[in-house]
Design a protein around this motif. Structure first.
Motif, PDB file in Angstrom:
ATOM      1  N   ASN A 128       6.849  -1.407  99.800  1.00 36.06           N
ATOM      2  CA  ASN A 128       6.667  -1.034 101.205  1.00 36.06           C
ATOM      3  C   ASN A 128       5.604  -1.925 101.840  1.00 36.06           C
ATOM      4  OD1 ASN A 128       6.789   0.335 103.646  1.00 36.06           O
ATOM      5  ND2 ASN A 128       5.263   1.850 103.016  1.00 36.06           N
ATOM      6  N   ILE A 129       6.033  -2.834 102.701  1.00 30.83           N
ATOM      7  CA  ILE A 129       5.107  -3.653 103.493  1.00 30.83           C
ATOM      8  C   ILE A 129       5.358  -3.310 104.951  1.00 30.83           C
ATOM      9  CG2 ILE A 129       4.356  -5.989 104.062  1.00 30.83           C
ATOM     10  CD1 ILE A 129       5.373  -6.941 101.404  1.00 30.83           C
ATOM     11  N   SER A 130       4.506  -2.468 105.511  1.00 27.03           N
ATOM     12  CA  SER A 130       4.700  -1.987 106.891  1.00 27.03           C
ATOM     13  C   SER A 130       3.437  -2.275 107.694  1.00 27.03           C
ATOM     14  CB  SER A 130       5.001  -0.483 106.906  1.00 27.03           C
ATOM     15  OG  SER A 130       6.154  -0.205 106.153  1.00 27.03           O
ATOM     16  N   PRO A 131       3.332  -3.457 108.266  1.00 31.10           N
ATOM     17  CA  PRO A 131       2.111  -3.807 109.009  1.00 31.10           C
ATOM     18  C   PRO A 131       1.976  -3.007 110.299  1.00 31.10           C
ATOM     19  CG  PRO A 131       3.792  -5.497 109.295  1.00 31.10           C
ATOM     20  CD  PRO A 131       4.330  -4.544 108.281  1.00 31.10           C
ATOM     21  N   SER A 132       0.740  -2.664 110.624  1.00 25.51           N
ATOM     22  CA  SER A 132       0.455  -1.967 111.890  1.00 25.51           C
ATOM     23  C   SER A 132       0.388  -2.956 113.048  1.00 25.51           C
ATOM     24  CB  SER A 132      -0.869  -1.200 111.781  1.00 25.51           C
ATOM     25  OG  SER A 132      -0.822  -0.277 110.722  1.00 25.51           O
ATOM     26  N   GLY A 133      -0.037  -4.159 112.779  1.00 27.19           N
ATOM     27  CA  GLY A 133      -0.110  -5.200 113.801  1.00 27.19           C
ATOM     28  C   GLY A 133      -0.375  -6.540 113.151  1.00 27.19           C
ATOM     29  N   LEU A 134       0.634  -7.409 113.134  1.00 29.15           N
ATOM     30  CA  LEU A 134       0.539  -8.666 112.386  1.00 29.15           C
ATOM     31  C   LEU A 134      -0.458  -9.647 112.990  1.00 29.15           C
ATOM     32  CD1 LEU A 134       4.243  -9.485 111.439  1.00 29.15           C
ATOM     33  CD2 LEU A 134       2.376  -9.027 109.851  1.00 29.15           C
ATOM     34  N   GLY A 135      -1.179 -10.308 112.094  1.00 25.32           N
ATOM     35  CA  GLY A 135      -1.890 -11.519 112.456  1.00 25.32           C
ATOM     36  C   GLY A 135      -0.955 -12.680 112.146  1.00 25.32           C
ATOM     37  N   LYS A 136      -1.416 -13.614 111.321  1.00 21.79           N
ATOM     38  CA  LYS A 136      -0.580 -14.751 110.948  1.00 21.79           C
ATOM     39  C   LYS A 136       0.131 -14.511 109.618  1.00 21.79           C
ATOM     40  CE  LYS A 136      -1.403 -17.416 114.424  1.00 21.79           C
ATOM     41  NZ  LYS A 136      -0.318 -17.786 115.351  1.00 21.79           N
ATOM     42  N   ILE A 137       1.278 -15.165 109.451  1.00 19.27           N
ATOM     43  CA  ILE A 137       1.967 -15.253 108.169  1.00 19.27           C
ATOM     44  C   ILE A 137       1.895 -16.710 107.750  1.00 19.27           C
ATOM     45  CG2 ILE A 137       4.153 -14.977 106.959  1.00 19.27           C
ATOM     46  CD1 ILE A 137       4.866 -12.785 108.953  1.00 19.27           C
ATOM     47  N   LYS A 138       1.461 -16.960 106.511  1.00 22.11           N
ATOM     48  CA  LYS A 138       1.288 -18.331 106.036  1.00 22.11           C
ATOM     49  C   LYS A 138       2.020 -18.535 104.713  1.00 22.11           C
ATOM     50  CE  LYS A 138      -1.468 -19.846 109.312  1.00 22.11           C
ATOM     51  NZ  LYS A 138      -1.176 -21.020 110.149  1.00 22.11           N
ATOM     52  N   ASP A 170     -11.132  -6.288 106.544  1.00 22.87           N
ATOM     53  CA  ASP A 170     -11.287  -6.007 107.968  1.00 22.87           C
ATOM     54  C   ASP A 170     -10.607  -7.083 108.815  1.00 22.87           C
ATOM     55  OD1 ASP A 170     -12.229  -4.779 110.310  1.00 22.87           O
ATOM     56  OD2 ASP A 170     -13.965  -6.102 110.368  1.00 22.87           O
ATOM     57  N   ALA A 171      -9.606  -6.697 109.588  1.00 17.68           N
ATOM     58  CA  ALA A 171      -8.949  -7.529 110.604  1.00 17.68           C
ATOM     59  C   ALA A 171      -8.587  -8.930 110.121  1.00 17.68           C
ATOM     60  CB  ALA A 171      -9.829  -7.623 111.849  1.00 17.68           C
ATOM     61  N   PRO A 172      -7.815  -9.077 109.019  1.00 18.19           N
ATOM     62  CA  PRO A 172      -7.441 -10.429 108.559  1.00 18.19           C
ATOM     63  C   PRO A 172      -6.550 -11.115 109.588  1.00 18.19           C
ATOM     64  CG  PRO A 172      -6.118  -8.787 107.421  1.00 18.19           C
ATOM     65  CD  PRO A 172      -7.133  -8.024 108.238  1.00 18.19           C
ATOM     66  N   GLN A 173      -6.906 -12.329 109.975  1.00 22.28           N
ATOM     67  CA  GLN A 173      -6.148 -13.042 111.005  1.00 22.28           C
ATOM     68  C   GLN A 173      -5.287 -14.165 110.445  1.00 22.28           C
ATOM     69  OE1 GLN A 173      -5.496 -12.328 114.008  1.00 22.28           O
ATOM     70  NE2 GLN A 173      -4.533 -14.223 114.693  1.00 22.28           N
ATOM     71  N   THR A 174      -5.843 -14.962 109.505  1.00 22.45           N
ATOM     72  CA  THR A 174      -5.071 -16.094 108.981  1.00 22.45           C
ATOM     73  C   THR A 174      -5.542 -16.459 107.584  1.00 22.45           C
ATOM     74  OG1 THR A 174      -4.236 -18.309 109.492  1.00 22.45           O
ATOM     75  CG2 THR A 174      -6.573 -17.913 109.897  1.00 22.45           C
ATOM     76  N   VAL A 175      -4.682 -17.170 106.858  1.00 19.10           N
ATOM     77  CA  VAL A 175      -4.975 -17.607 105.493  1.00 19.10           C
ATOM     78  C   VAL A 175      -4.753 -19.109 105.402  1.00 19.10           C
ATOM     79  CG1 VAL A 175      -4.115 -17.544 103.117  1.00 19.10           C
ATOM     80  CG2 VAL A 175      -4.509 -15.415 104.342  1.00 19.10           C
ATOM     81  N   LEU A 176      -5.619 -19.781 104.651  1.00 22.72           N
ATOM     82  CA  LEU A 176      -5.500 -21.217 104.410  1.00 22.72           C
ATOM     83  C   LEU A 176      -5.299 -21.427 102.900  1.00 22.72           C
ATOM     84  CD1 LEU A 176      -6.970 -20.880 107.158  1.00 22.72           C
ATOM     85  CD2 LEU A 176      -8.271 -22.922 106.624  1.00 22.72           C
ATOM     86  N   ARG A 188     -10.464 -11.797 112.229  1.00 20.38           N
ATOM     87  CA  ARG A 188     -10.417 -11.963 113.692  1.00 20.38           C
ATOM     88  C   ARG A 188     -11.792 -12.301 114.279  1.00 20.38           C
ATOM     89  NH1 ARG A 188      -7.080 -13.558 117.613  1.00 20.38           N
ATOM     90  NH2 ARG A 188      -7.170 -12.304 119.503  1.00 20.38           N
ATOM     91  N   ARG A 189     -12.880 -11.812 113.655  1.00 20.31           N
ATOM     92  CA  ARG A 189     -14.229 -12.031 114.194  1.00 20.31           C
ATOM     93  C   ARG A 189     -14.916 -13.266 113.610  1.00 20.31           C
ATOM     94  NH1 ARG A 189     -13.558  -6.615 114.069  1.00 20.31           N
ATOM     95  NH2 ARG A 189     -14.220  -6.408 111.899  1.00 20.31           N
ATOM     96  N   GLY A 190     -14.176 -14.092 112.916  1.00 22.38           N
ATOM     97  CA  GLY A 190     -14.731 -15.357 112.459  1.00 22.38           C
ATOM     98  C   GLY A 190     -15.382 -15.326 111.097  1.00 22.38           C
ATOM     99  N   VAL A 216     -10.998 -15.452 116.449  1.00 18.72           N
ATOM    100  CA  VAL A 216     -10.189 -16.469 115.781  1.00 18.72           C
ATOM    101  C   VAL A 216      -8.709 -16.285 116.106  1.00 18.72           C
ATOM    102  CG1 VAL A 216      -9.420 -17.316 113.529  1.00 18.72           C
ATOM    103  CG2 VAL A 216     -11.844 -16.850 113.931  1.00 18.72           C
ATOM    104  N   GLY A 217      -8.060 -17.397 116.467  1.00 19.20           N
ATOM    105  CA  GLY A 217      -6.621 -17.394 116.660  1.00 19.20           C
ATOM    106  C   GLY A 217      -5.890 -17.846 115.411  1.00 19.20           C
ATOM    107  N   ASP A 218      -6.410 -18.926 114.801  1.00 21.49           N
ATOM    108  CA  ASP A 218      -5.759 -19.485 113.615  1.00 21.49           C
ATOM    109  C   ASP A 218      -6.673 -20.532 113.009  1.00 21.49           C
ATOM    110  OD1 ASP A 218      -3.821 -19.889 111.694  1.00 21.49           O
ATOM    111  OD2 ASP A 218      -2.373 -20.867 113.001  1.00 21.49           O
ATOM    112  N   GLY A 219      -6.252 -21.104 111.869  1.00 21.13           N
ATOM    113  CA  GLY A 219      -7.011 -22.158 111.215  1.00 21.13           C
ATOM    114  C   GLY A 219      -6.115 -22.938 110.282  1.00 21.13           C
ATOM    115  N   SER A 220      -6.639 -24.063 109.757  1.00 17.98           N
ATOM    116  CA  SER A 220      -5.838 -24.904 108.861  1.00 17.98           C
ATOM    117  C   SER A 220      -6.753 -25.722 107.971  1.00 17.98           C
ATOM    118  CB  SER A 220      -4.924 -25.829 109.681  1.00 17.98           C
ATOM    119  OG  SER A 220      -3.981 -26.479 108.859  1.00 17.98           O
ATOM    120  N   MET A 221      -6.237 -26.113 106.785  1.00 19.77           N
ATOM    121  CA  MET A 221      -6.969 -26.984 105.865  1.00 19.77           C
ATOM    122  C   MET A 221      -6.893 -28.426 106.353  1.00 19.77           C
ATOM    123  SD  MET A 221      -8.180 -25.408 103.014  1.00 19.77           S
ATOM    124  CE  MET A 221      -8.207 -26.700 101.774  1.00 19.77           C
ATOM    125  N   LEU A 222      -8.019 -29.118 106.309  1.00 24.33           N
ATOM    126  CA  LEU A 222      -8.042 -30.547 106.596  1.00 24.33           C
ATOM    127  C   LEU A 222      -8.277 -31.361 105.330  1.00 24.33           C
ATOM    128  CD1 LEU A 222     -10.101 -30.694 109.906  1.00 24.33           C
ATOM    129  CD2 LEU A 222      -7.632 -30.802 109.635  1.00 24.33           C
TER     130      LEU A 222
END
Length: 599
Positions: A128-138, A170-176, A188-190, A216-222
């Motif tokens: 069961n994966i039922s998100p309440s409100g998605l951030g990013k999928i990576k 707490d509030a995961p927004q994105t994964v690298l 979300r709060r950086g 935070v909106g998103d991020g990426s590996m450089l």
């Protein structure tokens, strides 16, 4: 004193030619070229050496030298059908290699299918994966990460053995992703955290590194030591060193406040979906300068298709393609109808996966090469066998296609040899043993060579061949200053070499890789590896076809290579391909002292 023609030693010339042929069949193309040079020294009139030399040079990625060798062959054998077709194919293959590095002129996106989320990832009904409100999928290194920003949970699951594990955060927004078992998470709060996954124990751990603030909106590996973060509150990009957590650079657009809701890097190029200004921006990650911008209504998420093409998902479910050229930027709709409730888009093995907001459905979308455009195809590992009195010739065939595209349908093959059209029985190789990349001091599994770059390309290839005892299916290059400063000609040759030998190339990155090297890796089916101490597993076997051809009985071809060459043709989804293999059955596995074949 009259003209004296060069002396000829036919016996030694034919013996060296036979040695070259066997070396070519075994994949030892350097030995083949060396023997061909000796054969030509013994008999300057032995023009067949030029065509076989061209075939060997093609396998080594030296397409210019291969063309020159075939031109020499055709000067004497003018009108030879095999030689002329091979010469034309070399010119076309060189163009395809150039386009492969540069990026495609344009794509025609095709929706492959829409599947339920659990069906696509083969999840048990009990999951069961039922998100309440998605951030990013990576997606990265065979792992899907799902951020539930509202529900406060991160899920991770491998494509090869999907059994999701999760952790509260707490509030995961994105994964690298760093590798199969390591990643950075930004909430979300950086707040930035380092994550580890113990797959056997099904444990997911997080360790705080620091906080860059903002929203935070998103991020990426450089690079292994640097990430880029999009801050929607301050309207800027932040370059952050890890694990020191120092902000080393900031960038803001000059044309109004930016809202970077999606940030994705491809080598040194960074693409940004700017929702506030309804556009997509591409900047140089090193110099922090804008390269290109295109208007896109309400962009939500963005993914690189290749180094010159982006796919942008809009808030209305529309999908647009942005093609970057040297002086122009073209944006066009990719799909006639929007994707209902589409939320996130990721690139996976050459396909695009689009997830809906409730994680109930997944769309597979395939960037297709143009219809009628040729593909690069190569054969290797020849073998002869007998079955009920018939001679069967077997080859391994490799098609330069993204893995996701190879799953769409099977190619069709046929062959021509010695005046006969021959049917080809093709079966996909069933070798289920996964390739395992073992770096550092790892000692179990199938190891893959990690090679430093060498500006002397022939020396590099010889070292690879000697290290492995042949050509590997996977190869990792170490990034270095020499690699970074490699000429475009050598990049083309390396890509050609990989494509003609069915090699998946990856790059062990120590700093920010160039978009060209990322493109080369992804086109061969490899990736950029960030962690020098990583253990990366789960890569599926390379796609290859076992080709079986029943040879006509009592049919021995002439000694001329043009007449003895087996031509393999085929097509995949109206896209043609072909390759050649010189075939003298009596010599393929015969004694070195066999009867000479050249007449």
């Amino acid at each position: 004193m009259g003209f004296e023609p060069p002396k000829v030693n036919s016996l030694d010339a034919e013996r060296e030619f036979s040695r070259a042929y066997r070396a070519y069949a075994k994949g030892d193309h350097f030995q083949a070229i060396e023997a061909l040079s000796k054969a030509l020294g013994f008999n300057i009139y032995l023009v067949d050496t030029y065509l076989l030399r061209g075939m060997a040079l093609r396998r080594l990625g030296a397409l210019d030298a291969a063309e020159e060798a075939v031109e020499n062959y055709l000067e004497v054998r003018h009108g030879d059908e095999t030689g002329e077709r091979f010469a034309a194919a070399l010119q076309y293959e060189r163009k395809l290699v150039e386009e492969s590095i540069r990026g495609s002129e344009g794509f025609h996106l095709l929706i492959g299918r829409k599947l339920p989320f659990k069906t696509h990832f083969r999840l048990p009904l009990s999951v069961n994966i039922s998100p309440s409100g998605l951030g990013k999928i990576k997606y990265g290194f065979g792992v899907i990460y799902i951020c539930d920003a509202v529900g406060g949970r991160l899920w991770a699951m491998r494509e090869t053995s999907p059994a999701p594990i999760s952790v509260e955060v707490d509030a995961p927004q994105t994964v690298l992703p760093i590798d199969e078992a390591h990643f950075y998470l930004i909430n979300r709060r950086g707040e930035i955290m380092e994550g580890t996954i113990d797959w056997p124990s099904e444990l997911l751990g997080l360790s705080p590194l620091g906080n860059v603030g903002g929203i935070v909106g998103d991020g990426s590996m450089l690079s292994p030591s640097e990430i880029v973060v999009g801050d929607c509150e301050r309207g800027e990009l932040l370059w952050v060193s890890v694990p020191k957590m120092e902000i080393t650079k900031r960038w803001k657009t000059k044309s109004g406040r930016m809202e970077p809701v999606s940030v994705v890097a491809f080598g040194e190029a960074i693409a940004i979906a700017d929702r506030a200004n309804e556009r997509c921006i591409v900047i140089d990650g090193k110099g922090a300068e804008e390269i290109a911008a295109a208007s896109v209504p309400l962009p939500r998420d963005i993914a690189w298709i290749d180094r010159s093409t982006l796919s942008v998902l809009g808030e209305d479910g529309s999908l647009r393609e942005i093609v970057l050229r040297k002086d122009t930027v073209e944006a066009k709709a990719s799909l006639a109808d929007p994707l209902t409730d589409a939320w996130s888009i990721v690139e996976s093995k050459g396909a695009l996966l689009v997830f809906d907001v409730r994680l109930s459905s997944v769309w597979e979308i395939f960037p297709m090469p143009e219809e009628g455009k040729g593909l690069i195809f190569s054969v290797c590992q020849p073998d002869l066998s007998e079955e009920t009195g018939e001679v069967i010739f077997e080859l391994r065939g490799h098609l330069a296609l993204k893995e996701a595209l190879q799953n769409l349908s099977n190619p069709h093959f046929f062959a021509a040899w010695n005046g006969h059209i021959l049917p080809v029985k093709a079966s996909l190789s069933q070798d289920e043993a996964s390739v395992v990349l073992l770096l550092g001091s790892a000692s179990s599994g199938q190891s893959v060579p990690v090679m430093p770059w060498d500006a002397d390309f022939d020396t590099l290839l010889r070292r690879i061949h000697e290290t492995v005892g042949g050509w590997p299916t996977d190869l990792i290059l170490e990034s270095s200053e020499e690699l970074k400063n490699t000429s475009m000609e050598l990049k083309k040759r390396f890509l050609s070499f990989c494509l003609f030998n069915g090699i998946r190339a990856s790059l062990l990155a120590k700093d920010m890789p160039s978009a060209e090297w990322v493109q080369i890796c992804k086109f061969t089916g490899g990736d950029v590896i960030w962690n020098v101490n990583s253990h990366i597993s789960g890569l599926p076997p390379l796609k290859e076809w076992l080709l079986s051809i029943h040879l006509p009985p009592n049919n021995v071809p002439s000694g001329q290579i043009g007449e003895a060459t087996l031509a393999l043709y085929g097509h995949w989804e109206a896209r043609p391909f072909r390759d050649w293999f010189p075939l003298w059955p009596n010599l393929l596995h015969s004694d070195p002292a066999a009867i000479p074949i050249i007449k």
